[in-house]
Design a protein around this motif. Structure first.
Motif, short mmCIF file in Angstrom:
data_model
loop_
_atom_site.label_atom_id
_atom_site.label_comp_id
_atom_site.label_asym_id
_atom_site.label_seq_id
_atom_site.Cartn_x
_atom_site.Cartn_y
_atom_site.Cartn_z
N UNK A 64 16.30 25.68 102.23
CA UNK A 64 16.40 26.35 101.08
C UNK A 64 15.38 26.37 100.09
N UNK A 65 14.32 25.50 100.50
CA UNK A 65 13.06 25.62 100.16
C UNK A 65 11.93 26.86 100.97
N UNK A 66 12.54 27.43 101.77
CA UNK A 66 11.83 28.71 102.59
C UNK A 66 12.35 29.46 102.09
N UNK A 67 13.51 29.69 101.34
CA UNK A 67 14.27 31.06 100.73
C UNK A 67 13.23 30.83 99.27
N UNK A 68 13.55 30.03 98.63
CA UNK A 68 12.09 29.97 97.67
C UNK A 68 11.17 30.36 97.30
N UNK B 198 7.76 31.90 77.70
CA UNK B 198 7.13 30.83 78.19
C UNK B 198 8.50 29.56 79.00
N UNK B 199 9.79 29.99 78.99
CA UNK B 199 10.27 29.36 79.37
C UNK B 199 10.51 29.48 81.48
N UNK B 200 10.51 30.89 80.57
CA UNK B 200 9.70 31.35 82.22
C UNK B 200 9.01 31.29 82.79
N UNK B 201 8.25 31.44 82.42
CA UNK B 201 6.68 30.72 83.72
C UNK B 201 7.28 29.62 83.40
N UNK B 202 7.46 28.24 82.96
CA UNK B 202 7.82 27.01 83.61
C UNK B 202 8.37 26.76 84.59
N UNK B 203 9.55 27.51 84.53
CA UNK B 203 10.38 27.93 85.74
C UNK B 203 10.03 28.36 87.10
N UNK B 204 8.68 29.28 86.64
CA UNK B 204 8.21 29.85 87.81
C UNK B 204 7.58 29.11 88.74
N UNK B 205 6.45 28.04 87.43
CA UNK B 205 5.60 26.99 88.08
C UNK B 205 6.21 26.02 88.56
N UNK B 206 7.44 25.81 88.06
CA UNK B 206 8.94 25.29 89.38
C UNK B 206 9.30 25.08 90.59
N UNK B 207 9.21 25.98 90.75
CA UNK B 207 9.94 26.93 91.62
C UNK B 207 8.46 26.70 92.67
N UNK B 208 7.24 26.95 92.13
CA UNK B 208 6.49 27.21 93.01
C UNK B 208 5.98 25.51 93.46
N UNK B 209 5.82 24.90 92.55
CA UNK B 209 5.81 23.18 93.35
C UNK B 209 7.03 23.44 94.26
N UNK B 210 7.97 23.20 93.30
CA UNK B 210 9.27 22.98 94.22
C UNK B 210 9.01 23.62 96.74
N UNK B 211 8.62 25.04 96.45
CA UNK B 211 8.54 25.90 97.86
C UNK B 211 7.19 25.30 98.19
N UNK B 212 6.05 24.47 97.90
CA UNK B 212 4.77 24.36 98.04
C UNK B 212 4.44 23.43 98.46
#
Length: 282
Positions: free
Chosen positions: A1-5, A53-67
């Motif tokens: 899952x993390x690899x796909x993100x 703004x919430x789209x940007x928050x979601x993007x930061x969250x995805x990058x946190x989860x991925x890296x």
């Protein structure tokens, strides 16, 4: 899952989408400065702003989860996190002034566009050289301020009445703002004062300030060469002799060829030893 993100946030189309959303957010923030547009379309603009703004928050969250921990090792990720964190601060009551800081979201273009990121990195790399030039310029300004105060204090006290006034006037001359008016006023009382102003402008503007540009350009060139070098190495990939993932059959074939070469070398050596014996018997 993390690899796909991770593959999602690293995809080129995803990065382009974020850039488009940042630009769209900048347009909405600009429209909010027009009272007429804000009166007629205020609610849709605010709703769009919150959605982005919430789209940007979601993007930061995805990058946190991925890296995970690697996210915090990249200073550009930390920059994005700070910008979005400022946007999430309350903008009501005593914090209403923080609504102005929403425009800082546009600074995310610095991290989203590689060319802008290279420029900013080059400028930070040039800071030590710029600090030395700033010290040189401050020394020049102080010396010129003392000299100008001694020379023109009596004739033009409004510009050179004391050291602090002289420093401000010389800084104004260095920026090119109204220097001819100041020089003409002094020259009404001291006709040869033009020599001081010409020398000061040449040294401060055409030499010292251009040094800042030279240092910045040199840093940008070094950063560009380093980036191109890394990209070239990535495109070339690992060399065959350094490839640890070479297939086992290929390595076995190479070993077989080397073994045959060793055997052939041994046979040639035996033939060379046998030839002198034949010559002796002959």
């Amino acid at each position: 899952m993390r690899a796909h993100v991770r593959s999602l946030v690293d995809a080129a189309w995803f990065k382009r989408l974020i850039i488009i959303l940042i630009l769209l957010n900048g347009v909405t923030l600009g429209l909010e400065t027009w009272p007429q547009v804000l009166a007629e379309h205020g609610r849709p603009l605010h709703a769009l702003d919150r959605t982005l703004l919430w789209i940007f928050v979601a993007e930061i969250g995805l990058r946190l989860y991925a890296y995970r921990r690697d996210f915090f090792r990249d200073p550009w990720n930390l920059f994005d996190l700070v910008v979005i964190g400022i946007a999430l601060l309350p903008a009501t009551g005593p914090f209403s002034v923080l609504r102005v800081l929403r425009v800082l979201r546009l600074l995310r273009l610095l991290s989203a566009i590689p060319s802008l990121r290279m420029v900013v990195t080059g400028l930070f790399r040039a800071l030590p050289g710029m600090a030395s030039i700033s010290l040189l310029l401050a020394l020049l300004l102080y010396i010129a301020g003392v000299v100008a105060t001694k020379l023109f204090q009596q004739s033009s006290p409004q510009y050179f009445g004391d050291l602090w006034t002289s420093l401000f006037t010389l800084f104004q001359i260095m920026t090119g703002d109204g220097w001819s008016t100041i020089a003409l006023d002094v020259m009404d009382h001291q006709p040869y004062a033009w020599t001081f102003f010409i020398v000061y402008i040449l040294v401060s503007t055409f030499i010292a300030l251009n040094l800042f540009i030279a240092v910045a350009v040199e840093a940008l060139e070094h950063g560009s060469e380093r980036t191109h070098g890394e990209d070239g190495a990535d495109r070339e990939g690992p060399r065959p002799t350094e490839d640890p993932a070479e297939p086992a059959p290929a390595r076995a074939a190479d070993d077989a060829v080397l073994a045959e070469l060793r055997a052939l070398r041994g046979e040639v050596a035996e033939l060379r030893r046998a030839l002198p014996l034949r010559d002796e018997h002959g």
